[in-house]
Design a protein around this motif. Structure first.
Motif, short mmCIF file in Angstrom:
data_model
loop_
_atom_site.label_atom_id
_atom_site.label_comp_id
_atom_site.label_asym_id
_atom_site.label_seq_id
_atom_site.Cartn_x
_atom_site.Cartn_y
_atom_site.Cartn_z
N ALA A 36 88.11 48.90 40.55
CA ALA A 36 87.89 48.20 39.28
C ALA A 36 89.23 47.80 38.67
O ALA A 36 89.38 46.68 38.15
N GLN A 37 90.22 48.70 38.72
CA GLN A 37 91.54 48.37 38.18
C GLN A 37 92.19 47.25 38.97
O GLN A 37 92.81 46.35 38.40
N GLU A 38 92.04 47.28 40.28
CA GLU A 38 92.62 46.23 41.14
C GLU A 38 91.96 44.88 40.84
O GLU A 38 92.65 43.85 40.76
N ALA A 39 90.66 44.85 40.66
CA ALA A 39 89.96 43.61 40.35
C ALA A 39 90.43 43.06 39.00
O ALA A 39 90.62 41.84 38.86
N GLU A 40 90.64 43.93 38.03
CA GLU A 40 91.12 43.49 36.71
C GLU A 40 92.53 42.90 36.82
O GLU A 40 92.83 41.88 36.21
N ARG A 41 93.38 43.52 37.62
CA ARG A 41 94.75 43.00 37.81
C ARG A 41 94.72 41.62 38.47
O ARG A 41 95.44 40.71 38.07
N GLU A 42 93.86 41.47 39.50
CA GLU A 42 93.76 40.17 40.17
C GLU A 42 93.23 39.10 39.23
O GLU A 42 93.70 37.96 39.26
N LYS A 43 92.30 39.47 38.39
CA LYS A 43 91.75 38.51 37.42
C LYS A 43 92.83 38.05 36.44
O LYS A 43 92.96 36.85 36.17
N MET A 44 93.60 38.98 35.93
CA MET A 44 94.67 38.63 34.99
C MET A 44 95.73 37.76 35.67
O MET A 44 96.23 36.80 35.08
N LYS A 45 96.06 38.08 36.91
CA LYS A 45 97.06 37.30 37.66
C LYS A 45 96.57 35.87 37.84
O LYS A 45 97.33 34.91 37.65
N TYR A 46 95.31 35.71 38.21
CA TYR A 46 94.73 34.37 38.41
C TYR A 46 94.73 33.59 37.10
O TYR A 46 95.07 32.39 37.08
N MET A 47 94.37 34.24 36.01
CA MET A 47 94.34 33.55 34.71
C MET A 47 95.74 33.10 34.29
O MET A 47 95.90 32.01 33.75
N GLU A 48 96.75 33.91 34.55
CA GLU A 48 98.12 33.52 34.20
C GLU A 48 98.59 32.34 35.02
O GLU A 48 99.29 31.46 34.51
N GLU A 49 98.21 32.30 36.31
CA GLU A 49 98.65 31.21 37.18
C GLU A 49 97.93 29.90 36.88
O GLU A 49 98.55 28.84 36.89
N ASN A 50 96.66 29.94 36.66
CA ASN A 50 95.86 28.72 36.56
C ASN A 50 95.55 28.26 35.14
O ASN A 50 95.20 27.10 34.93
N CYS A 51 95.66 29.12 34.17
CA CYS A 51 95.32 28.74 32.80
C CYS A 51 96.55 28.87 31.92
O CYS A 51 97.15 29.94 31.81
N ALA A 52 96.89 27.75 31.28
CA ALA A 52 98.03 27.77 30.37
C ALA A 52 97.58 28.44 29.06
O ALA A 52 96.41 28.41 28.71
N PRO A 53 98.51 29.03 28.35
CA PRO A 53 98.14 29.64 27.06
C PRO A 53 97.63 28.56 26.11
O PRO A 53 98.15 27.44 26.06
N LEU A 54 96.60 28.90 25.36
CA LEU A 54 95.96 27.95 24.47
C LEU A 54 96.75 27.83 23.18
O LEU A 54 97.03 28.83 22.51
N SER A 55 97.12 26.60 22.87
CA SER A 55 97.81 26.35 21.60
C SER A 55 96.95 25.38 20.82
O SER A 55 96.67 24.27 21.26
N ILE A 56 96.52 25.81 19.65
CA ILE A 56 95.63 24.97 18.83
C ILE A 56 96.51 24.04 17.99
O ILE A 56 97.35 24.49 17.19
N PRO A 57 96.32 22.72 18.19
CA PRO A 57 97.14 21.76 17.43
C PRO A 57 96.73 21.72 15.95
O PRO A 57 95.63 22.12 15.58
N GLY A 58 97.64 21.20 15.16
CA GLY A 58 97.41 21.18 13.72
C GLY A 58 96.65 19.96 13.25
O GLY A 58 95.85 20.04 12.31
N CYS A 59 96.84 18.78 13.85
CA CYS A 59 96.16 17.59 13.35
C CYS A 59 94.89 17.30 14.16
O CYS A 59 94.69 17.82 15.25
N MET A 60 94.06 16.44 13.61
CA MET A 60 92.74 16.15 14.19
C MET A 60 92.84 15.40 15.52
O MET A 60 92.07 15.69 16.44
N GLN A 61 93.76 14.43 15.63
CA GLN A 61 93.88 13.66 16.87
C GLN A 61 94.28 14.54 18.05
O GLN A 61 93.74 14.42 19.15
#
Length: 181
Positions: A36-61
């Motif tokens: 279970a710990q190994e699966a969680e580590r692999e999931k976090m590693k995949y998320m870091e590689e493929n998903c950029a951190p979400l930055s919410i913009p300030g304006c509507m456009q």
């Protein structure tokens, strides 16, 4: 695996059955936790590689553009998922077909449990010979038919006392001879 290294080396005969069962349960529990710990580590590693951190913009456009970009990514992922599902269903069908072919080649089939069915002789012959041949097992048709002679007395129905009174005495005998002749 680290749990296995910590265990002392013992023969199976030295351990009692209850202690060996509890030991196996402990080992299995530890292995499950590690997986279970190994699966969680692999999931976090995949998320870091493929998903950029979400930055919410300030304006509507900028927010609308972010939404459009996310929708395009969702569409791409859905297309890939659909393609994968189709491939999986095709491969499952091929696997089933190949299993049937292997079973045919082996010549071993599971015989289903048969139910007892009561059939008449006509139904059995129809099942054996098919619908082309219509054979009837009518045994009465082969017998010789005998026609019965029906007497007039049997045809007459009525009160029997009347017949006796009519035939009583000489007049009755005379009537009887006249009707027969």
């Amino acid at each position: 695996m680290s749990v296995l290294h910590r265990l002392p080396l013992m023969c199976c005969s030295q351990l009692s059955s209850s202690s060996s069962q509890s030991l196996l349960l402990q080992i299995g529990e530890a292995m499950l936790e590690e997986e279970a710990q190994e699966a969680e580590r692999e999931k976090m590693k995949y998320m870091e590689e493929n998903c950029a951190p979400l930055s919410i913009p300030g304006c509507m456009q900028e927010l609308q553009e972010l939404c459009r970009k996310l929708h395009k990514q969702i569409d791409l992922v859905d297309d890939e998922r659909y393609d994968m599902e189709i491939k999986v269903t095709k491969s499952n069908k091929e696997i089933d077909d190949l299993k049937l072919m292997v079973q045919d080649l082996k010549g071993k089939f599971k015989k289903p449990a048969l139910k007892k069915v009561r059939l008449s002789a006509d139904a059995m012959l129809a099942a054996l010979l098919g619908s082309k041949h219509k054979v009837s097992m009518d045994l009465r048709a082969n017998l010789k038919q005998v026609k019965k002679e029906v007497k007039e007395e049997e045809k007459q129905t009525g009160d029997w006392r009347k017949n006796i009174e009519d035939k009583a005495g000489m007049d009755g005998r005379k009537k009887m001879f006249e009707t027969e002749a």
